[in-house]
Write a protein that holds these residues in place. Sequence first.
Motif, PDB file in Angstrom:
ATOM      1  N   GLY A   1     -17.047  -6.891   2.263  1.00  0.00           N
ATOM      2  CA  GLY A   1     -17.181  -6.831   0.813  1.00  0.00           C
ATOM      3  C   GLY A   1     -16.800  -5.480   0.242  1.00  0.00           C
ATOM      4  N   CYS A   2     -16.927  -5.355  -1.069  1.00  0.00           N
ATOM      5  CA  CYS A   2     -16.614  -4.095  -1.737  1.00  0.00           C
ATOM      6  C   CYS A   2     -17.345  -4.038  -3.070  1.00  0.00           C
ATOM      7  CB  CYS A   2     -15.102  -3.990  -1.963  1.00  0.00           C
ATOM      8  SG  CYS A   2     -14.681  -2.425  -2.753  1.00  0.00           S
ATOM      9  N   ASN A   3     -17.952  -2.886  -3.356  1.00  0.00           N
ATOM     10  CA  ASN A   3     -18.682  -2.718  -4.628  1.00  0.00           C
ATOM     11  C   ASN A   3     -17.916  -1.870  -5.629  1.00  0.00           C
ATOM     12  OD1 ASN A   3     -20.725  -4.027  -3.360  1.00  0.00           O
ATOM     13  ND2 ASN A   3     -22.085  -2.269  -3.164  1.00  0.00           N
ATOM     14  N   LYS A   4     -16.690  -1.495  -5.307  1.00  0.00           N
ATOM     15  CA  LYS A   4     -16.015  -0.493  -6.124  1.00  0.00           C
ATOM     16  C   LYS A   4     -15.460  -1.041  -7.440  1.00  0.00           C
ATOM     17  CE  LYS A   4     -16.097   3.562  -4.039  1.00  0.00           C
ATOM     18  NZ  LYS A   4     -17.502   3.445  -3.667  1.00  0.00           N
ATOM     19  N   TYR A   5     -15.048  -2.256  -7.461  1.00  0.00           N
ATOM     20  CA  TYR A   5     -14.499  -2.873  -8.675  1.00  0.00           C
ATOM     21  C   TYR A   5     -13.406  -2.030  -9.333  1.00  0.00           C
ATOM     22  CZ  TYR A   5     -18.018  -6.500  -8.366  1.00  0.00           C
ATOM     23  OH  TYR A   5     -18.770  -7.558  -7.935  1.00  0.00           O
ATOM     24  N   CYS A   6     -12.419  -1.620  -8.559  1.00  0.00           N
ATOM     25  CA  CYS A   6     -11.232  -1.003  -9.164  1.00  0.00           C
ATOM     26  C   CYS A   6     -10.679  -2.051 -10.135  1.00  0.00           C
ATOM     27  CB  CYS A   6     -10.210  -0.666  -8.082  1.00  0.00           C
ATOM     28  SG  CYS A   6     -10.897   0.454  -6.859  1.00  0.00           S
ATOM     29  N   THR A   7     -10.193  -1.609 -11.288  1.00  0.00           N
ATOM     30  CA  THR A   7      -9.956  -2.604 -12.349  1.00  0.00           C
ATOM     31  C   THR A   7      -8.826  -3.589 -12.026  1.00  0.00           C
ATOM     32  OG1 THR A   7      -8.487  -1.052 -13.477  1.00  0.00           O
ATOM     33  CG2 THR A   7     -10.791  -1.089 -14.192  1.00  0.00           C
ATOM     34  N   TYR A   8      -7.952  -3.230 -11.075  1.00  0.00           N
ATOM     35  CA  TYR A   8      -6.810  -4.106 -10.751  1.00  0.00           C
ATOM     36  C   TYR A   8      -7.106  -5.058  -9.602  1.00  0.00           C
ATOM     37  CZ  TYR A   8      -6.648  -0.438  -7.264  1.00  0.00           C
ATOM     38  OH  TYR A   8      -7.018   0.439  -6.283  1.00  0.00           O
ATOM     39  N   CYS A   9      -8.250  -4.897  -8.921  1.00  0.00           N
ATOM     40  CA  CYS A   9      -8.385  -5.487  -7.587  1.00  0.00           C
ATOM     41  C   CYS A   9      -9.280  -6.722  -7.544  1.00  0.00           C
ATOM     42  CB  CYS A   9      -8.920  -4.419  -6.635  1.00  0.00           C
ATOM     43  SG  CYS A   9      -8.993  -4.998  -4.949  1.00  0.00           S
ATOM     44  N   ILE A  10      -8.815  -7.720  -6.836  1.00  0.00           N
ATOM     45  CA  ILE A  10      -9.506  -9.010  -6.746  1.00  0.00           C
ATOM     46  C   ILE A  10     -10.552  -9.027  -5.617  1.00  0.00           C
ATOM     47  CG2 ILE A  10      -7.758 -10.047  -5.196  1.00  0.00           C
ATOM     48  CD1 ILE A  10      -9.072 -12.055  -8.076  1.00  0.00           C
ATOM     49  N   VAL A  11     -10.447  -8.030  -4.707  1.00  0.00           N
ATOM     50  CA  VAL A  11     -11.265  -8.080  -3.482  1.00  0.00           C
ATOM     51  C   VAL A  11     -12.778  -8.251  -3.723  1.00  0.00           C
ATOM     52  CG1 VAL A  11     -11.988  -6.705  -1.466  1.00  0.00           C
ATOM     53  CG2 VAL A  11      -9.567  -6.981  -1.988  1.00  0.00           C
ATOM     54  N   PRO A  12     -13.394  -7.502  -4.663  1.00  0.00           N
ATOM     55  CA  PRO A  12     -14.838  -7.703  -4.855  1.00  0.00           C
ATOM     56  C   PRO A  12     -15.193  -9.153  -5.220  1.00  0.00           C
ATOM     57  CG  PRO A  12     -14.131  -5.695  -5.927  1.00  0.00           C
ATOM     58  CD  PRO A  12     -12.884  -6.412  -5.506  1.00  0.00           C
ATOM     59  N   TYR A  13     -14.220  -9.874  -5.818  1.00  0.00           N
ATOM     60  CA  TYR A  13     -14.488 -11.265  -6.207  1.00  0.00           C
ATOM     61  C   TYR A  13     -14.250 -12.231  -5.035  1.00  0.00           C
ATOM     62  CZ  TYR A  13     -13.973  -8.866 -10.632  1.00  0.00           C
ATOM     63  OH  TYR A  13     -14.111  -7.966 -11.660  1.00  0.00           O
TER      64      TYR A  13
ATOM     65  N   GLY B   1     -12.934  -2.583   7.474  1.00  0.00           N
ATOM     66  CA  GLY B   1     -13.683  -2.922   6.268  1.00  0.00           C
ATOM     67  C   GLY B   1     -12.812  -2.604   5.069  1.00  0.00           C
ATOM     68  N   GLN B   2     -13.134  -3.160   3.896  1.00  0.00           N
ATOM     69  CA  GLN B   2     -12.343  -2.854   2.697  1.00  0.00           C
ATOM     70  C   GLN B   2     -12.577  -1.416   2.275  1.00  0.00           C
ATOM     71  OE1 GLN B   2      -9.963  -4.294   1.421  1.00  0.00           O
ATOM     72  NE2 GLN B   2     -10.124  -6.313   2.325  1.00  0.00           N
ATOM     73  N   ASN B   3     -13.788  -0.935   2.524  1.00  0.00           N
ATOM     74  CA  ASN B   3     -14.065   0.461   2.234  1.00  0.00           C
ATOM     75  C   ASN B   3     -15.017   0.972   3.311  1.00  0.00           C
ATOM     76  OD1 ASN B   3     -14.569   2.961   1.244  1.00  0.00           O
ATOM     77  ND2 ASN B   3     -15.804   2.259  -0.483  1.00  0.00           N
TER      78      ASN B   3
ATOM     79  N   SER C   1      -9.981   3.314   3.660  1.00  0.00           N
ATOM     80  CA  SER C   1     -10.889   4.286   3.075  1.00  0.00           C
ATOM     81  C   SER C   1     -10.713   4.380   1.574  1.00  0.00           C
ATOM     82  CB  SER C   1     -10.540   5.667   3.598  1.00  0.00           C
ATOM     83  OG  SER C   1     -10.496   5.653   4.971  1.00  0.00           O
ATOM     84  N   HIS C   2     -11.787   4.752   0.911  1.00  0.00           N
ATOM     85  CA  HIS C   2     -11.694   5.076  -0.510  1.00  0.00           C
ATOM     86  C   HIS C   2     -11.979   6.577  -0.646  1.00  0.00           C
ATOM     87  CE1 HIS C   2     -12.536   5.397  -4.732  1.00  0.00           C
ATOM     88  NE2 HIS C   2     -12.229   4.122  -4.919  1.00  0.00           N
ATOM     89  N   PRO C   3     -11.123   7.325  -1.340  1.00  0.00           N
ATOM     90  CA  PRO C   3     -11.294   8.781  -1.408  1.00  0.00           C
ATOM     91  C   PRO C   3     -12.658   9.214  -1.931  1.00  0.00           C
ATOM     92  CG  PRO C   3      -9.170   8.140  -2.283  1.00  0.00           C
ATOM     93  CD  PRO C   3      -9.905   6.876  -2.022  1.00  0.00           C
TER      94      PRO C   3
ATOM     95  N   HIS D   1     -10.264   2.892 -12.699  1.00  0.00           N
ATOM     96  CA  HIS D   1     -11.655   3.115 -12.290  1.00  0.00           C
ATOM     97  C   HIS D   1     -11.727   3.536 -10.810  1.00  0.00           C
ATOM     98  CE1 HIS D   1     -15.950   2.895 -12.352  1.00  0.00           C
ATOM     99  NE2 HIS D   1     -16.002   1.993 -11.399  1.00  0.00           N
ATOM    100  N   ARG D   2     -10.954   4.588 -10.486  1.00  0.00           N
ATOM    101  CA  ARG D   2     -10.935   5.043  -9.090  1.00  0.00           C
ATOM    102  C   ARG D   2     -11.959   6.160  -8.835  1.00  0.00           C
ATOM    103  NH1 ARG D   2      -9.080   2.332  -4.813  1.00  0.00           N
ATOM    104  NH2 ARG D   2      -8.286   4.188  -3.787  1.00  0.00           N
ATOM    105  N   GLU D   3     -12.484   6.732  -9.882  1.00  0.00           N
ATOM    106  CA  GLU D   3     -13.575   7.724  -9.743  1.00  0.00           C
ATOM    107  C   GLU D   3     -13.203   9.019  -9.021  1.00  0.00           C
ATOM    108  OE1 GLU D   3     -17.676   5.574  -9.672  1.00  0.00           O
ATOM    109  OE2 GLU D   3     -16.455   4.729  -8.087  1.00  0.00           O
TER     110      GLU D   3
HETATM  111 FE1  SF4 Z   1     -12.501  -2.232  -3.314  1.00  0.00          FE
HETATM  112 FE2  SF4 Z   1     -10.243  -1.122  -2.374  1.00  0.00          FE
HETATM  113 FE3  SF4 Z   1     -10.126  -3.183  -4.066  1.00  0.00          FE
HETATM  114 FE4  SF4 Z   1     -10.929  -0.812  -4.948  1.00  0.00          FE
HETATM  115  S1  SF4 Z   1      -8.876  -1.310  -4.102  1.00  0.00           S
HETATM  116  S2  SF4 Z   1     -11.906  -2.787  -5.388  1.00  0.00           S
HETATM  117  S3  SF4 Z   1     -12.030  -0.053  -3.160  1.00  0.00           S
HETATM  118  S4  SF4 Z   1     -10.961  -3.207  -2.018  1.00  0.00           S
END
Ligand code: SF4
Length: 488
Positions: free
Chosen positions: A189-201, A234-236, A269-271, A308-310
């Motif tokens: 899973g992933c909690n980051k919710y980057c605005t372009y990314c479908i992965v958290p869903y 892992g995604q992150n 990894s997420h920076p 929303h990369r923080e």
């Molecule tokens: Fe998560 Fe990576 Fe997608 Fe961002 S780009 S929401 S960190 S999987």
Amino acid sequence: MATGLGTRGDGPREQITIDPETGKKTVVMGDLEFPPRKVWMKTFGCQMNYHDSDRIVSHLNDLNFEKTEELEEADLVLFNTCAVRDLSNNKFYSQLGEIKHAKKKKNGLVVGIGGCVAQTEGKDLVKKYDHLDFAFGTDVIDTINDMVYRVYAGDNKFTINSWDRSENFSIETKITPGSPQAFVNIIKGCNKYCTYCIVPYTRGKERSRRLNEVVEDVRKLVKYQGIQEVTLLGQNVNSYGKENGESLAQLIMALEEIEGLELIRYTTSHPYDVTDDLIEVHGKSKKLSKHLHLPVQSGSATVLERMHREYTPEHYLGLLKKLRVAQPEIVLSTDIIAGFVNETEDEHKQTLDLLDKAQFDFIYSYVYSPRAKTRAAKMEDLLPDDVKGARLREIQAYQLKLQDKIRQTMVGNTYRVLVEDFGTMGGVKKWKGRSNCNRIIHFKPENEEQDFKWHWVDVKVVSATALSCQGELVQDLGRKAPSTETLH
Ligand code: SF4
Ligand code: SAM
């Protein structure tokens, strides 16, 4: 067995018997007998999906299915789908259409889809495509045999895309027999919710395995299955262990203690979550790969904010600097998205500038692809597609020039590589191996009959371009790594 990608209920289980004289395997599950059958599987997307597919096939072996590369031989066809970008999505839909003809030709052919597209659209697809028997989401893959059993028992046209609600993510790694490399899921899973990314869903909330469980899993893989290299997945992975007061840095140092384990890699990894502890581990660990893939996405602070990369480009470049101080031999790579929503020419140029400053060994670059449900897809985007495409090409051409120069510095160096496979280049058979720092190097055997598969060899690089490195064999060290002392 502990499971984490969908826990099996109390239903029937596979009863496997092997005739000691003929070696014939018979499998009975519930009231059904499963004769030897073949599964053909098509995977789209990232390393995580490829790993999930191996896991699925490994379960299906228990149900008497063997993998085939020939569609005509298949009794079961499975697609493991990816929803991250349009391209793989479109490829999947066109192949799903083609399978209709295969199903017409072969009576009893079973067709299923899994993965990210199935997680969100499975129900609609099963309804829409007559030839699709079932769909299953990303969190239930360990129950694949129950689903296949259900279809053979006469109950098809269903979708299972529930989330595994168990408190901790718990799982046992499955490997490809014969390979010294294992992919070990440590977080899902992933909690980051980057605005372009479908992965958290499509992959749900972050959940980590406990550190002790991972270490025990890897210890067994090394001791009983001959594993020498692990990739923590892992995604992150940098978020690993947060909910349990554990961390990736701690995990790597614990794995380091396992005798016989030669190489540890991790991705992705997420920076934002790269801690000083982790950077220190890059310096002090003897077994951690001297390569890090650290997706930056853009060189513009304003684009990163819209994503929303923080983090800012300065923070990111600061991390690279610290990593290079801690581990002077580290090789870095990244992901870039070209033409994000309303990106200006100036913002785009800042990405080229970042490439210049970062000096990546390679990059994966993609044109921005709006995904339903994500926040970016709801933003009004005035940037024309042809501009996005042109920017992607500019980024790629720019990087290739930088990369060409970086790769020249490899010439004359000797690298220890784990040989993965061979191929033919310009009519000449060549083996290819991956170095500790994740560079692929090709070399010609002295004679064509030599088999280097899964050997550790030292290769001296004799020529290199942005996209390929050619080497000469220095010494063959055999299938067991001689020590934890690795070259580059
Ligand atoms: Fe998560 Fe990576 Fe997608 Fe961002 S780009 S929401 S960190 S999987
Ligand atoms: N978790 C990783 C991270 O934080 O960057 C990456 C996972 S994502 C599945 C892999 C890559 O796909 C991302 O790094 C990004 O470059 C790309 N990607 C994700 N969504 C995208 C989109 N909507 N359009 C284009 N590329 C996208």
